[in-house]
Write a protein that holds these residues in place. Structure first.
Motif, short mmCIF file in Angstrom:
data_model
loop_
_atom_site.label_atom_id
_atom_site.label_comp_id
_atom_site.label_asym_id
_atom_site.label_seq_id
_atom_site.Cartn_x
_atom_site.Cartn_y
_atom_site.Cartn_z
N HIS A 1 39.83 7.51 40.07
CA HIS A 1 38.97 8.66 40.28
C HIS A 1 39.53 9.89 39.56
CE1 HIS A 1 36.02 11.10 42.37
NE2 HIS A 1 36.97 11.94 42.70
N LEU A 2 40.82 10.08 39.68
CA LEU A 2 41.46 11.23 39.03
C LEU A 2 41.38 11.14 37.51
CD1 LEU A 2 44.64 11.92 41.20
CD2 LEU A 2 42.69 13.45 40.84
N ARG A 3 41.45 9.94 37.00
CA ARG A 3 41.36 9.76 35.54
C ARG A 3 39.99 10.23 35.05
NH1 ARG A 3 42.79 4.13 34.66
NH2 ARG A 3 44.89 4.87 35.05
N LYS A 4 38.99 9.93 35.82
CA LYS A 4 37.64 10.34 35.45
C LYS A 4 37.51 11.88 35.53
CE LYS A 4 32.91 9.05 36.44
NZ LYS A 4 32.02 8.13 37.13
N LEU A 5 38.07 12.44 36.59
CA LEU A 5 38.00 13.90 36.76
C LEU A 5 38.76 14.61 35.63
CD1 LEU A 5 38.56 14.48 40.58
CD2 LEU A 5 36.46 13.95 39.35
N ARG A 6 39.84 13.99 35.21
CA ARG A 6 40.65 14.59 34.16
C ARG A 6 39.82 14.79 32.87
NH1 ARG A 6 45.47 10.90 32.81
NH2 ARG A 6 43.96 9.92 31.42
N GLY A 7 39.02 13.79 32.55
CA GLY A 7 38.18 13.90 31.36
C GLY A 7 37.22 15.06 31.45
N VAL A 8 36.66 15.26 32.63
CA VAL A 8 35.71 16.37 32.83
C VAL A 8 36.43 17.70 32.62
CG1 VAL A 8 34.24 17.53 34.52
CG2 VAL A 8 34.29 15.02 34.41
N ARG A 9 37.62 17.80 33.20
CA ARG A 9 38.37 19.06 33.09
C ARG A 9 38.78 19.36 31.65
NH1 ARG A 9 44.00 19.20 32.42
NH2 ARG A 9 44.10 17.42 33.83
N ILE A 10 39.30 18.35 30.97
CA ILE A 10 39.76 18.58 29.60
C ILE A 10 38.59 19.03 28.74
CG2 ILE A 10 40.61 17.41 27.51
CD1 ILE A 10 42.38 15.74 29.43
N ASN A 11 37.46 18.41 28.94
CA ASN A 11 36.26 18.78 28.21
C ASN A 11 35.88 20.24 28.47
OD1 ASN A 11 33.89 18.07 26.59
ND2 ASN A 11 32.82 18.51 28.48
N MET A 12 35.85 20.61 29.75
CA MET A 12 35.42 21.97 30.09
C MET A 12 36.40 23.02 29.59
SD MET A 12 33.89 21.27 33.88
CE MET A 12 33.07 22.80 34.27
N GLU A 13 37.68 22.72 29.69
CA GLU A 13 38.66 23.70 29.24
C GLU A 13 38.61 23.86 27.72
OE1 GLU A 13 42.54 23.06 30.81
OE2 GLU A 13 41.85 23.20 32.89
N PHE A 14 38.35 22.77 27.07
CA PHE A 14 38.24 22.80 25.62
C PHE A 14 37.06 23.67 25.19
CE2 PHE A 14 38.29 20.83 21.39
CZ PHE A 14 39.65 20.77 21.19
N ASN A 15 35.94 23.47 25.84
CA ASN A 15 34.76 24.27 25.52
C ASN A 15 35.00 25.74 25.80
OD1 ASN A 15 33.44 21.98 24.85
ND2 ASN A 15 32.48 21.73 26.85
N SER A 16 35.67 25.98 26.89
CA SER A 16 35.94 27.35 27.28
C SER A 16 36.78 28.05 26.22
CB SER A 16 36.65 27.35 28.64
OG SER A 16 37.07 28.62 28.97
N ALA A 17 37.79 27.34 25.73
CA ALA A 17 38.64 27.91 24.67
C ALA A 17 37.82 28.17 23.41
CB ALA A 17 39.79 26.97 24.37
N LEU A 18 36.95 27.22 23.10
CA LEU A 18 36.11 27.36 21.91
C LEU A 18 35.19 28.57 22.04
CD1 LEU A 18 35.73 25.58 19.35
CD2 LEU A 18 33.77 24.56 20.49
N CYS A 19 34.56 28.69 23.19
CA CYS A 19 33.62 29.79 23.42
C CYS A 19 34.33 31.14 23.36
CB CYS A 19 32.93 29.64 24.77
SG CYS A 19 31.80 28.24 24.81
N ARG A 20 35.47 31.24 24.01
CA ARG A 20 36.21 32.50 23.99
C ARG A 20 36.61 32.86 22.56
NH1 ARG A 20 38.37 33.95 29.22
NH2 ARG A 20 38.18 32.23 30.68
N GLY A 21 37.05 31.85 21.82
CA GLY A 21 37.46 32.09 20.44
C GLY A 21 36.31 32.57 19.58
N LEU A 22 35.15 31.94 19.75
CA LEU A 22 33.99 32.31 18.95
C LEU A 22 33.49 33.70 19.31
CD1 LEU A 22 31.81 29.08 18.75
CD2 LEU A 22 33.22 30.11 16.98
N LEU A 23 33.46 33.99 20.59
CA LEU A 23 33.00 35.32 21.03
C LEU A 23 33.91 36.40 20.46
CD1 LEU A 23 30.84 36.52 23.09
CD2 LEU A 23 32.78 36.83 24.61
N ASP A 24 35.17 36.12 20.53
CA ASP A 24 36.16 37.06 20.03
C ASP A 24 35.98 37.27 18.51
OD1 ASP A 24 38.35 38.73 20.29
OD2 ASP A 24 39.73 37.16 19.65
N ALA A 25 35.84 36.16 17.79
CA ALA A 25 35.68 36.26 16.34
C ALA A 25 34.39 36.97 15.98
CB ALA A 25 35.70 34.87 15.72
#
Lengths: 291, 340
Positions: free
Chosen positions: A211-235
């Motif tokens: 179960h945790l392995r599955k949740l981990r994928g969701v989190r990594i995805n969301m954090e990655f997107n968040s970093a991307l969005c913040r970076g783009l907004l900033d740029a």
């Protein structure tokens, strides 16, 4: 007769309300993400909210969801009579601004963007992902605090309620996990087990690792997107002189609304002073890419 | 050719490059401007500061510059150059196959030119696939399911006319189907970066390889679940890889997740040139090590052999490149050029 102090107070109240609105894809408050550009109020209880997104192409459905959620959040304040939302620099800004102002549904406002799956189904998908991300954070914090798998899967609502988690971050995850459990009625009683699937099925000890392995994928995805969005907004909105942004943040003057250290300069423009002009000089972002 | 610090010569195929014209002179409307501006935001937000380009250079660069950035200053041995039409945004298209092929002709044995089609063109799409095969001998295509066309705001791989195109590709030996399932670059329909259509198409076309560019970001989790079930689904690392500089720990988690679900035989390096240049990406990737705790948690390792595969061997397999023969050929060319 209003005074400046009361204006500031009211603007802060709106910021605090908007801090409850999340980007559905990222499950982070729109205020912390730096999406809210400007809040202004007038004597008649009208609130102007200008917001912007990391790119011109950000999905229309998410933009619409956030705009509508912000309108409702601000309207919940007793003194607010009217909310005027304005999305800027977006491919369908006009359609969204008009749709939200008229109280249209997404389907009515942007017919060609809404085939198939309804906005509610989409919202549900991302609510599930938010639930999963928060759940993982709490379970990992419990593991850090020394709880074993059996203790975690046995844990009920009153027990989790009593648990003190070390870091402020972990405490915040716990609070937000409890919120979404309550919102969905997933742990109705003090004795209800708190670690359940989105469908309400309790997770057993032997299932926890998978179960945790599955949740981990969701989190990594969301954090990655968040970093991307913040970076783009900033740029996208960074001004020529990056040093000016740092200076503005260092001077203090955080908006104070969301309690986050996003470095957003305080904006208290009043509409009678010409909000647009006032906002352009304050358009300085210092969102850290490595937040 | 990338020469590792220990002297090893690593064969590099850059799986995702562009030769575009996004200049104001070619822009048809506001969308053309916003499109290249968005690419530029990707460039500026994820590049190391010393690798930043001026805006004008980014909007339109020369073939010489591209050749230099990839093969002379850069470590690529070969590069796959993708075609993207966007004729509703750009007068002469953004980077059509004709523009790409003309550039590739000048630099023998360096480029693999991929085509593109839009199944909403119906019969004309089928004719175009024939044309690209006969004229350019393509082995792959790049598809944008989220591209606008008239009133349409996107399409799915599972649409009936898309299936007809894929059938033809399979028949003609156009086996590598690169699909853009990535972040919001292209105007999107309600959920055009949804990756589930890949699942069905990959099951139904076992003779094709589906290379999902950008690994389905922002739906990496969904993509991993699909890729683990389909043996002919691959992940392209463009956009994911630049995080190696700005957020190395996150990159470690992402690559670990991909190694866990897809494995080292299913991942392809791509710089996404000119959004990023390959040299710093390859250098950082080669020296990158997954932090101990993440490696333990995921139970995977990014070994040197895994890096070799990701940087070149996997793409060479998909495109039928004989690595040793190609190395010898390029080596000979470089020696001749030096002698002249």
């Amino acid at each position: 007769m209003r005074n400046n102090q009361q204006d500031d107070q009211r603007v802060s109240e709106v910021w605090a309300r908007l801090a409850l609105v999340t980007d559905p894809e990222l499950d982070e408050p729109v205020t912390e993400l730096g999406f809210v550009e400007r809040i202004a109020i007038d004597d008649a209880g009208a609130v102007d909210i200008d917001f912007r997104l990391p790119s011109f192409w950000c999905a229309a459905n998410f933009a619409f969801l956030m705009a509508d959620d912000m309108r409702r959040a601000a309207l919940a304040l007793p003194w607010v009579r009217q909310v005027r939302l304005r999305l800027e620099d977006h491919m369908v800004a006009d359609e969204i601004n008009r749709g939200v102002a008229l109280g249209l549904s997404f389907q009515e406002a942007l017919r060609e963007f809404a085939p198939g799956e309804s906005l509610e189904e989409l919202r549900e998908t991302f609510r599930r992902k938010a639930f999963q991300r928060r759940q993982e954070a709490v379970i990992l914090a419990l593991k850090d605090a020394g709880y074993d798998d059996q203790a975690i899967t046995d844990m009920d609502l009153k027990w989790l309620d009593r648990v003190t988690l070390g870091s402020a971050d972990a405490a915040r995850h716990k609070r937000r996990y409890l919120e979404i459990l309550a919102e969905r009625g997933l742990a109705a009683h003090a004795e209800s087990r708190v670690f359940v699937t989105w469908a309400g099925q309790p997770i057993e000890r032997l299932e926890l690792a998978a179960h945790l392995r599955k949740l981990r994928g969701v989190r990594i995805n969301m954090e990655f997107n968040s970093a991307l969005c913040r970076g783009l907004l900033d740029a996208r909105y960074r001004q020529g002189d990056a040093g000016a942004g740092q200076a503005a943040a260092a001077d203090g003057g955080h908006c104070g609304g969301c309690g986050a250290s996003c470095g957003k300069p305080r904006v208290t423009a009043r509409s009678e002073q010409g909000g647009v002009a006032a906002s352009s000089v304050e358009r300085i972002e210092t969102l850290p890419l490595d937040a | 050719m990338f020469v590792a610090p220990n002297g090893e010569q690593v064969f590099v195929v850059d799986g995702h490059t562009h030769f575009w014209d996004g200049s104001p002179a070619n822009q048809l409307n506001i969308h053309g401007k916003q499109f290249i501006d968005c690419f530029y935001a990707y460039h500026t937000s994820l590049s190391p500061p010393e690798k930043l380009w001026p805006k004008e250079q980014f909007e339109k660069y020369s073939a010489e510059q591209m050749y230099n950035d990839l093969f002379v200053d850069g470590p690529d041995d070969m590069a796959i150059v993708q075609s993207t039409y966007l004729t509703e945004f750009y007068k002469n298209g953004f980077n059509t196959i004709d523009r790409n092929a003309e550039m590739a002709k000048r630099y023998k044995d360096r480029f693999i030119v991929n085509g593109a089609f839009d199944p909403r063109d119906g019969e004309r799409a089928l004719e175009y696939i024939h044309y690209m095969k006969e004229t350019f001998g393509i082995k792959g295509v790049k598809l944008y399911t989220a591209e606008w066309k008239g009133e349409s705001r996107g399409w799915k791989l599972t649409d009936a006319n898309a299936y007809r195109c894929l059938e033809l590709c399979q028949k003609l030996g156009i086996t590598n189907i690169h699909v853009h399932k990535g972040p919001t670059i292209i105007p999107l329909d309600k959920d055009a970066f949804d990756v589930h259509d890949v699942d069905h198409a990959a099951t139904d076309f076992q003779g094709l390889n589906f290379i999902i560019e950008h690994c389905g970001l922002p739906r990496l989790d969904d993509f991993c679940w699909i890729a683990v079930q389909e043996t002919n689904v691959y992940g392209g690392l463009a956009v994911a890889l630049p995080f190696i500089h700005s957020r190395p720990r996150y990159f470690a988690e992402v690559i670990s997740e991909l190694l866990f679900w897809l494995g080292e035989d299913k991942l392809l390096f791509g710089s996404d040139y000119a959004i990023w240049t390959p040299r710093w990406l390859v250098e950082k990737f080669w020296s990158f090590e997954i932090p101990e705790d993440i490696r333990k948690e995921h139970g995977v390792d990014l070994s040197l052999q895994a890096k070799r595969k990701i940087l070149g061997l996997n793409a060479a397999r998909l495109y039928g490149i004989d690595v040793e023969a190609q190395k010898a050929k390029l080596d000979q060319q470089v020696r001749v050029a030096a002698a002249e």
